[in-house]
Design a protein around this motif. Structure first.
Motif, PDB file in Angstrom:
ATOM      1  N   THR A  39       0.803  -1.218   0.000  1.00  0.00           N
ATOM      2  CA  THR A  39       0.000   0.000   0.000  1.00  0.00           C
ATOM      3  C   THR A  39       0.838   1.271   0.000  1.00  0.00           C
ATOM      4  N   TYR A  40       0.154   2.337  -0.377  1.00  0.00           N
ATOM      5  CA  TYR A  40       0.650   3.692  -0.184  1.00  0.00           C
ATOM      6  C   TYR A  40      -0.004   4.167   1.103  1.00  0.00           C
ATOM      7  N   GLN A  41       0.785   4.422   2.137  1.00  0.00           N
ATOM      8  CA  GLN A  41       0.230   4.823   3.430  1.00  0.00           C
ATOM      9  C   GLN A  41      -0.056   6.321   3.423  1.00  0.00           C
ATOM     10  N   ILE A  42      -1.234   6.670   3.962  1.00  0.00           N
ATOM     11  CA  ILE A  42      -1.679   8.065   3.990  1.00  0.00           C
ATOM     12  C   ILE A  42      -2.094   8.444   5.406  1.00  0.00           C
ATOM     13  N   ASP A  43      -2.196   9.748   5.639  1.00  0.00           N
ATOM     14  CA  ASP A  43      -2.814  10.235   6.861  1.00  0.00           C
ATOM     15  C   ASP A  43      -4.318  10.021   6.724  1.00  0.00           C
ATOM     16  N   VAL A  44      -4.976   9.555   7.783  1.00  0.00           N
ATOM     17  CA  VAL A  44      -6.424   9.377   7.772  1.00  0.00           C
ATOM     18  C   VAL A  44      -7.064  10.718   8.119  1.00  0.00           C
ATOM     19  N   ASN A  45      -7.799  11.264   7.168  1.00  0.00           N
ATOM     20  CA  ASN A  45      -8.483  12.536   7.337  1.00  0.00           C
ATOM     21  C   ASN A  45      -9.956  12.364   6.976  1.00  0.00           C
ATOM     22  N   PRO A  46     -10.838  13.208   7.536  1.00  0.00           N
ATOM     23  CA  PRO A  46     -12.265  13.059   7.258  1.00  0.00           C
ATOM     24  C   PRO A  46     -12.642  13.454   5.835  1.00  0.00           C
ATOM     25  N   VAL A  47     -13.684  12.810   5.336  1.00  0.00           N
ATOM     26  CA  VAL A  47     -14.282  13.171   4.055  1.00  0.00           C
ATOM     27  C   VAL A  47     -15.392  14.175   4.365  1.00  0.00           C
ATOM     28  N   ASN A  48     -15.366  15.306   3.691  1.00  0.00           N
ATOM     29  CA  ASN A  48     -16.319  16.382   3.957  1.00  0.00           C
ATOM     30  C   ASN A  48     -17.382  16.467   2.872  1.00  0.00           C
ATOM     31  N   GLY A  49     -18.264  15.472   2.818  1.00  0.00           N
ATOM     32  CA  GLY A  49     -19.333  15.458   1.823  1.00  0.00           C
ATOM     33  C   GLY A  49     -19.341  14.153   1.058  1.00  0.00           C
ATOM     34  N   ASP A  50     -20.148  14.116   0.007  1.00  0.00           N
ATOM     35  CA  ASP A  50     -20.280  12.912  -0.813  1.00  0.00           C
ATOM     36  C   ASP A  50     -19.269  12.918  -1.945  1.00  0.00           C
ATOM     37  N   ILE A  51     -18.720  11.752  -2.222  1.00  0.00           N
ATOM     38  CA  ILE A  51     -17.851  11.568  -3.383  1.00  0.00           C
ATOM     39  C   ILE A  51     -18.721  10.927  -4.454  1.00  0.00           C
ATOM     40  N   VAL A  52     -18.819  11.583  -5.608  1.00  0.00           N
ATOM     41  CA  VAL A  52     -19.715  11.098  -6.668  1.00  0.00           C
ATOM     42  C   VAL A  52     -19.020  11.141  -8.026  1.00  0.00           C
ATOM     43  N   GLU A  53     -19.615  10.428  -8.979  1.00  0.00           N
ATOM     44  CA  GLU A  53     -19.115  10.415 -10.345  1.00  0.00           C
ATOM     45  C   GLU A  53     -19.059  11.848 -10.876  1.00  0.00           C
ATOM     46  N   ASN A  71     -19.654   1.666  -2.617  1.00  0.00           N
ATOM     47  CA  ASN A  71     -20.494   2.154  -1.519  1.00  0.00           C
ATOM     48  C   ASN A  71     -19.778   2.198  -0.168  1.00  0.00           C
ATOM     49  N   LEU A  72     -18.553   1.698  -0.063  1.00  0.00           N
ATOM     50  CA  LEU A  72     -17.802   1.790   1.194  1.00  0.00           C
ATOM     51  C   LEU A  72     -16.624   2.765   1.133  1.00  0.00           C
ATOM     52  N   VAL A  73     -16.454   3.450   0.017  1.00  0.00           N
ATOM     53  CA  VAL A  73     -15.295   4.336  -0.153  1.00  0.00           C
ATOM     54  C   VAL A  73     -15.252   5.409   0.934  1.00  0.00           C
ATOM     55  N   ILE A  74     -16.355   6.127   1.138  1.00  0.00           N
ATOM     56  CA  ILE A  74     -16.356   7.217   2.122  1.00  0.00           C
ATOM     57  C   ILE A  74     -16.137   6.669   3.527  1.00  0.00           C
ATOM     58  N   LYS A  75     -16.855   5.615   3.885  1.00  0.00           N
ATOM     59  CA  LYS A  75     -16.707   5.020   5.221  1.00  0.00           C
ATOM     60  C   LYS A  75     -15.272   4.566   5.448  1.00  0.00           C
ATOM     61  N   ASN A  76     -14.700   3.865   4.476  1.00  0.00           N
ATOM     62  CA  ASN A  76     -13.338   3.349   4.629  1.00  0.00           C
ATOM     63  C   ASN A  76     -12.297   4.464   4.717  1.00  0.00           C
ATOM     64  N   LEU A  77     -12.466   5.514   3.917  1.00  0.00           N
ATOM     65  CA  LEU A  77     -11.537   6.638   4.018  1.00  0.00           C
ATOM     66  C   LEU A  77     -11.620   7.285   5.394  1.00  0.00           C
TER      67      LEU A  77
END
Length: 118
Positions: A39-53, A71-77
């Motif tokens: 993996t590429y390790q990242i800092d875990v930061n909150p998602v501020n809204g919906d990620i959409v196409e 459907n788990l992208v936002i939760k997992n991030l």
């Protein structure tokens, strides 16, 4: 407006092997040891809204249009910083933890590379 922003803080010894499959894997710094090397390790930061196409993910200044969102992208991030990014232009999410983007050459990934979603 940025929905998400982080940067790469570590790169596993096998992280680049998924480039052959037009994919990269992000994981927060708490990645299990047996997965960390892939993996590429990242800092875990909150998602501020919906990620959409139609939105874009940026790796430094390289932009990739988002074509589908598992459907788990936002939760997992939010929870562990773990998603896969697949560069194949798929318009239907096959895997719940995968973000699909347009099929273009994968970005250069280095410690310090800034990742954002707008």
């Amino acid at each position: 407006m940025e929905l998400f922003e982080t940067s790469i803080v570590g790169i596993g010894s096998q992280a680049k092997m998924f480039a052959a499959e037009a994919m990269l894997i992000l994981f927060g710094q708490g990645a299990p040891e047996d997965l960390k090397e892939y993996t590429y390790q990242i800092d875990v930061n909150p998602v501020n809204g919906d990620i959409v196409e139609g939105q874009f993910i940026y790796f430094d200044n390289q932009a990739y249009r988002i074509t589908s969102v598992g459907n788990l992208v936002i939760k997992n991030l939010n929870d562990i910083g773990h998603i896969s990014v697949k560069f194949n232009g798929a318009t239907e999410a096959e895997l719940p933890g995968t973000l699909y983007v347009e099929a273009k050459t994968l970005p250069e990934m280095n410690v310090g590379t800034r990742i954002s979603i707008k």
